[in-house]
Structures are given as C-alpha cells and as structure tokens.
Design an enzyme around this catalytic site. Structure first.
Site, PDB file in Angstrom:
ATOM      1  N   THR A   1      -1.128   9.249   3.912  1.00  0.00           N
ATOM      2  CA  THR A   1      -1.474  10.518   3.279  1.00  0.00           C
ATOM      3  C   THR A   1      -2.158  11.454   4.274  1.00  0.00           C
ATOM      4  O   THR A   1      -2.575  11.049   5.365  1.00  0.00           O
ATOM      5  CB  THR A   1      -2.428  10.307   2.084  1.00  0.00           C
ATOM      6  N   GLU A   2      -2.299  12.707   3.838  1.00  0.00           N
ATOM      7  CA  GLU A   2      -2.980  13.700   4.675  1.00  0.00           C
ATOM      8  C   GLU A   2      -4.423  13.287   4.954  1.00  0.00           C
ATOM      9  O   GLU A   2      -4.927  13.464   6.059  1.00  0.00           O
ATOM     10  CB  GLU A   2      -2.945  15.062   3.972  1.00  0.00           C
TER      11      GLU A   2
ATOM     12  N   GLU B   1      -7.320   2.785  -6.970  1.00  0.00           N
ATOM     13  CA  GLU B   1      -8.168   2.421  -5.834  1.00  0.00           C
ATOM     14  C   GLU B   1      -9.625   2.335  -6.287  1.00  0.00           C
ATOM     15  O   GLU B   1     -10.025   2.861  -7.328  1.00  0.00           O
ATOM     16  CB  GLU B   1      -8.002   3.458  -4.709  1.00  0.00           C
TER      17      GLU B   1
ATOM     18  N   GLY C   1      -5.469   0.489  -0.186  1.00  0.00           N
ATOM     19  CA  GLY C   1      -5.997  -0.284   0.930  1.00  0.00           C
ATOM     20  C   GLY C   1      -7.184  -1.170   0.609  1.00  0.00           C
ATOM     21  O   GLY C   1      -7.238  -2.326   1.033  1.00  0.00           O
TER      22      GLY C   1
ATOM     23  N   ARG D   1      -0.867   9.530  -4.788  1.00  0.00           N
ATOM     24  CA  ARG D   1      -0.260   9.029  -3.559  1.00  0.00           C
ATOM     25  C   ARG D   1       0.550   7.767  -3.805  1.00  0.00           C
ATOM     26  O   ARG D   1       1.577   7.532  -3.166  1.00  0.00           O
ATOM     27  CB  ARG D   1      -1.323   8.798  -2.490  1.00  0.00           C
TER      28      ARG D   1
ATOM     29  N   ARG E   1       0.850  -1.181   0.000  1.00  0.00           N
ATOM     30  CA  ARG E   1       0.000   0.000   0.000  1.00  0.00           C
ATOM     31  C   ARG E   1       0.893   1.240   0.000  1.00  0.00           C
ATOM     32  O   ARG E   1       2.022   1.215   0.513  1.00  0.00           O
ATOM     33  CB  ARG E   1      -0.885  -0.020   1.251  1.00  0.00           C
ATOM     34  N   HIS E   2       0.404   2.317  -0.572  1.00  0.00           N
ATOM     35  CA  HIS E   2       1.116   3.596  -0.572  1.00  0.00           C
ATOM     36  C   HIS E   2       1.386   4.066   0.853  1.00  0.00           C
ATOM     37  O   HIS E   2       0.788   3.579   1.819  1.00  0.00           O
ATOM     38  CB  HIS E   2       0.285   4.653  -1.308  1.00  0.00           C
ATOM     39  N   GLY E   3       2.271   5.047   0.998  1.00  0.00           N
ATOM     40  CA  GLY E   3       2.557   5.636   2.302  1.00  0.00           C
ATOM     41  C   GLY E   3       1.384   6.449   2.832  1.00  0.00           C
ATOM     42  O   GLY E   3       0.444   6.789   2.099  1.00  0.00           O
TER      43      GLY E   3
ATOM     44  N   GLN F   1     -10.634   8.628   0.278  1.00  0.00           N
ATOM     45  CA  GLN F   1      -9.940   9.106  -0.900  1.00  0.00           C
ATOM     46  C   GLN F   1     -10.502   8.497  -2.186  1.00  0.00           C
ATOM     47  O   GLN F   1     -10.800   9.201  -3.137  1.00  0.00           O
ATOM     48  CB  GLN F   1      -8.435   8.813  -0.789  1.00  0.00           C
ATOM     49  N   GLY F   2     -10.625   7.173  -2.204  1.00  0.00           N
ATOM     50  CA  GLY F   2     -11.056   6.529  -3.433  1.00  0.00           C
ATOM     51  C   GLY F   2     -10.161   6.947  -4.575  1.00  0.00           C
ATOM     52  O   GLY F   2      -8.946   6.846  -4.495  1.00  0.00           O
TER      53      GLY F   2
END
Length: 202
Positions: free
Chosen positions: A15-16, A85, A152, A61, A11-13, A24-25
C-alpha cells in the site's frame, strides 16, 4: 480419518502507507501499482490450489487485494468481521519514526504480550480475536479450500506458534521476539484439525 481443512493465508498487496512507513492499523490506504501486481501474482499462484472461497478482512487494502484475486480465480470474496488488522490506537496514521523510539515500541511490535498503544489493541487481544474468528469460519466451511487475505501483524502473531524457537515454555511466550516481517502477498499454506482445534503449517 483425516478431516483436516487446508487453507491459505496471505497478506494484502503493498500500500501507499507501506511505502511511506506509516502505521495503518485499522486506518487504510490504497494499493500501489506494485501492490496490485502482487495481488495478481498471488492469484496466479492459487490457480492450481483448488481454492473454493476467498475470505478477506473488511479493510480496504485487503478487500482490494481479494477483489483482484477474485477476478482471476472467478470467485466473489467474502468480508469477515474479526479479520481486521490490529488496532494500533494513538499510533495509527503516524510514521514509524514517530513511535519507534518509545520504550514500549519493541514489546508492542515484536512480542506477544498484553502491552498496547493507548486506545489500541494488544497482540494477545488481536491473536484471540483472529483465532476465534478463523476457527469459526473454517469449521462452518470445512470442505472449502480458503484463500484468506489478512494483515502483517496478524501474521506475525499467528505464525509465531510455528517457529520452533518461539514454542512456549515457562515464561518464554511473554518475552520471545516475533518480529518477522511477512511480505506483501506472500502465500502461506496451513491446515486446521477441528477435532483438536489445532493449526499446522504445511
């Protein structure tokens, strides 16, 4: 003869919007300082894995995470359409507390069914899209060892097949909870057998 292809999902790091608990989707937000550090640590984990290519979701991201990994591993990430995603439709951009009291929230976020947010994508649609794309990429680059940066909810749906209690039997696939939260930049080792079209957890 063993022709299985080894690959790694992550998974990406952070995020805000992860921190703010916003959905986010296919919208996006930047990595936090912690997220950037997670990406660097992910790359360090990969140094001994003989990674030959980095594939990534085209969402910012994931690209940001892949670029950090690429700098460390001296590889140029390739963006793959189909690795995005899940599209969460009307839920995108909303805070979790704004939707988590809805009657279909648990089915949409913790099961693999046809249920979806308005204007969005179901988990079954997501899973079919991702698996079809993944098989295509692994088949066309069978000799590569890939690090694949994704998201995710993709991991939640895809990895359910490796959880013994979620193995499909009768109608259990429709109701089983798959609400395991895969951590940012968590590395997962798998293999793909192109002859049988099956994935295995390592």
């Amino acid at each position: 003869m063993n022709n299985k292809t080894i690959f790694y999902l992550a998974r990406h790091g952070q995020t805000e919007w992860n921190v703010a608990k916003r959905i986010q989707g296919q919208l996006d937000s930047l990595l936090t300082a912690q997220g950037k550090q997670q990406a660097r640590l992910l790359a360090e984990q990969c140094r001994t894995l003989n990674i030959t290519q980095i594939l990534t979701s085209p969402l910012g991201r994931a690209v940001q995470t892949a670029d950090i990994c690429g700098q460390i591993l001296q590889l140029s990430p390739i963006q793959i359409k189909g690795f995005e995603e899940r599209h969460f439709g009307d839920w995108q951009g909303k805070y979790t507390y704004q939707v988590n009291t809805l009657s279909d929230y648990n089915e949409i976020t913790s099961q693999i069914t046809d249920c979806k947010p308005q204007q969005g994508e179901s988990s079954k649609q997501l899973l079919a899209r991702f698996e079809n794309t993944l098989r295509k990429e692994l088949t066309s680059a069978a000799k590569d060892v890939s690090l694949i940066i994704i998201h995710g909810d993709i991991l939640r749906c895809f990895m359910a097949q490796f959880v013994p209690s979620l193995t499909p039997n009768s109608q259990s696939q429709e109701i089983a909870s798959t609400g395991y939260d895969y951590k940012n930049a968590e590395l997962i080792a798998l293999s793909y057998d192109p002859e049988s079209g099956t994935f295995s957890s390592l």
